[in-house]
Scaffold this motif. Structure first.
Motif, PDB file in Angstrom:
ATOM      1  N   TRP A  12      -8.882  42.339  33.715  1.00  7.40           N
ATOM      2  CA  TRP A  12      -7.906  41.621  34.542  1.00  7.40           C
ATOM      3  C   TRP A  12      -6.820  42.542  35.065  1.00  7.40           C
ATOM      4  O   TRP A  12      -6.335  42.380  36.185  1.00  7.40           O
ATOM      5  CB  TRP A  12      -7.329  40.426  33.791  1.00  7.40           C
ATOM      6  CG  TRP A  12      -8.300  39.296  33.851  1.00  7.40           C
ATOM      7  CD1 TRP A  12      -9.146  38.884  32.868  1.00  7.40           C
ATOM      8  CD2 TRP A  12      -8.575  38.472  34.984  1.00  7.40           C
ATOM      9  NE1 TRP A  12      -9.921  37.844  33.311  1.00  7.40           N
ATOM     10  CE2 TRP A  12      -9.585  37.572  34.610  1.00  7.40           C
ATOM     11  CE3 TRP A  12      -8.063  38.401  36.266  1.00  7.40           C
ATOM     12  CZ2 TRP A  12     -10.105  36.605  35.471  1.00  7.40           C
ATOM     13  CZ3 TRP A  12      -8.568  37.439  37.135  1.00  7.40           C
ATOM     14  CH2 TRP A  12      -9.573  36.566  36.731  1.00  7.40           C
ATOM     15  N   LYS A  15      -8.301  44.130  38.075  1.00  7.24           N
ATOM     16  CA  LYS A  15      -8.312  43.193  39.203  1.00  7.24           C
ATOM     17  C   LYS A  15      -6.919  43.053  39.813  1.00  7.24           C
ATOM     18  O   LYS A  15      -6.780  42.979  41.049  1.00  7.24           O
ATOM     19  CB  LYS A  15      -8.821  41.819  38.758  1.00  7.24           C
ATOM     20  CG  LYS A  15     -10.299  41.798  38.455  1.00  7.24           C
ATOM     21  CD  LYS A  15     -10.740  40.429  37.958  1.00  7.24           C
ATOM     22  CE  LYS A  15     -12.215  40.420  37.626  1.00  7.24           C
ATOM     23  NZ  LYS A  15     -12.679  39.110  37.160  1.00  7.24           N
ATOM     24  N   CYS A  16      -5.895  43.036  38.975  1.00  7.30           N
ATOM     25  CA  CYS A  16      -4.512  42.936  39.473  1.00  7.30           C
ATOM     26  C   CYS A  16      -4.123  44.190  40.241  1.00  7.30           C
ATOM     27  O   CYS A  16      -3.507  44.109  41.314  1.00  7.30           O
ATOM     28  CB  CYS A  16      -3.546  42.696  38.316  1.00  7.30           C
ATOM     29  SG  CYS A  16      -3.661  41.050  37.589  1.00  7.30           S
ATOM     30  N   GLN A  29      -4.915  34.448  36.960  1.00  6.27           N
ATOM     31  CA  GLN A  29      -5.506  34.440  35.623  1.00  6.27           C
ATOM     32  C   GLN A  29      -4.484  33.904  34.623  1.00  6.27           C
ATOM     33  O   GLN A  29      -3.349  34.340  34.598  1.00  6.27           O
ATOM     34  CB  GLN A  29      -5.927  35.858  35.229  1.00  6.27           C
ATOM     35  CG  GLN A  29      -6.265  36.048  33.776  1.00  6.27           C
ATOM     36  CD  GLN A  29      -7.467  35.250  33.341  1.00  6.27           C
ATOM     37  OE1 GLN A  29      -8.253  34.805  34.154  1.00  6.27           O
ATOM     38  NE2 GLN A  29      -7.624  35.065  32.054  1.00  6.27           N
TER      39      GLN A  29
END
Length: 117
Positions: A12, A15-16, A29
């Motif tokens: 995550w 992804k950020c 998320q």
């Protein structure tokens, strides 16, 4: 368990970072990867942020209100410093501080209301 938490958090976070690099908002998320910590001493996973959409909405509202409250206090303080003020002005500033403390009481332990995610 530690491996799963670390892998999920790393995925995550990646992804950020990608979204920021593209100028996009981060993926939605919950809980946010920055809010998930693992204590190596106890083996416990701790979440220091909202974990549901409803909790996130309430949390964002509290953070926003705290920012507005803080700005109001600073503006009032600056006003009092540059003017001859009345007792009523000081009383209003004390009330603003009291309101701000009530808002701070809504912040769960370990949560950071000044965060910029």
């Amino acid at each position: 368990m530690l491996r799963v938490v670390k892998e999920d958090k790393a995925e995550w976070e990646q992804k950020c970072r990608w979204a920021r690099a593209q100028g996009l908002p981060p993926p939605d998320q919950l809980p946010h990867p920055d809010h998930v910590t693992f204590c190596y001493e106890t083996g416990l996973i701790q979440i220091n942020g909202p974990a549901t959409p409803e909790a996130k909405e309430a949390w964002e509202s509290v953070k926003s209100e705290l920012r507005v409250s803080e700005q109001g206090i600073e503006a009032a303080r600056a006003y009092l410093e540059r003017t001859e003020h009345r007792a009523e002005d000081k009383h209003l500033l004390r009330k603003a501080h009291a309101y701000h403390r009530k808002l701070l009481a809504l912040v769960p332990a370990g949560w950071n209301w000044r965060e910029q995610l």
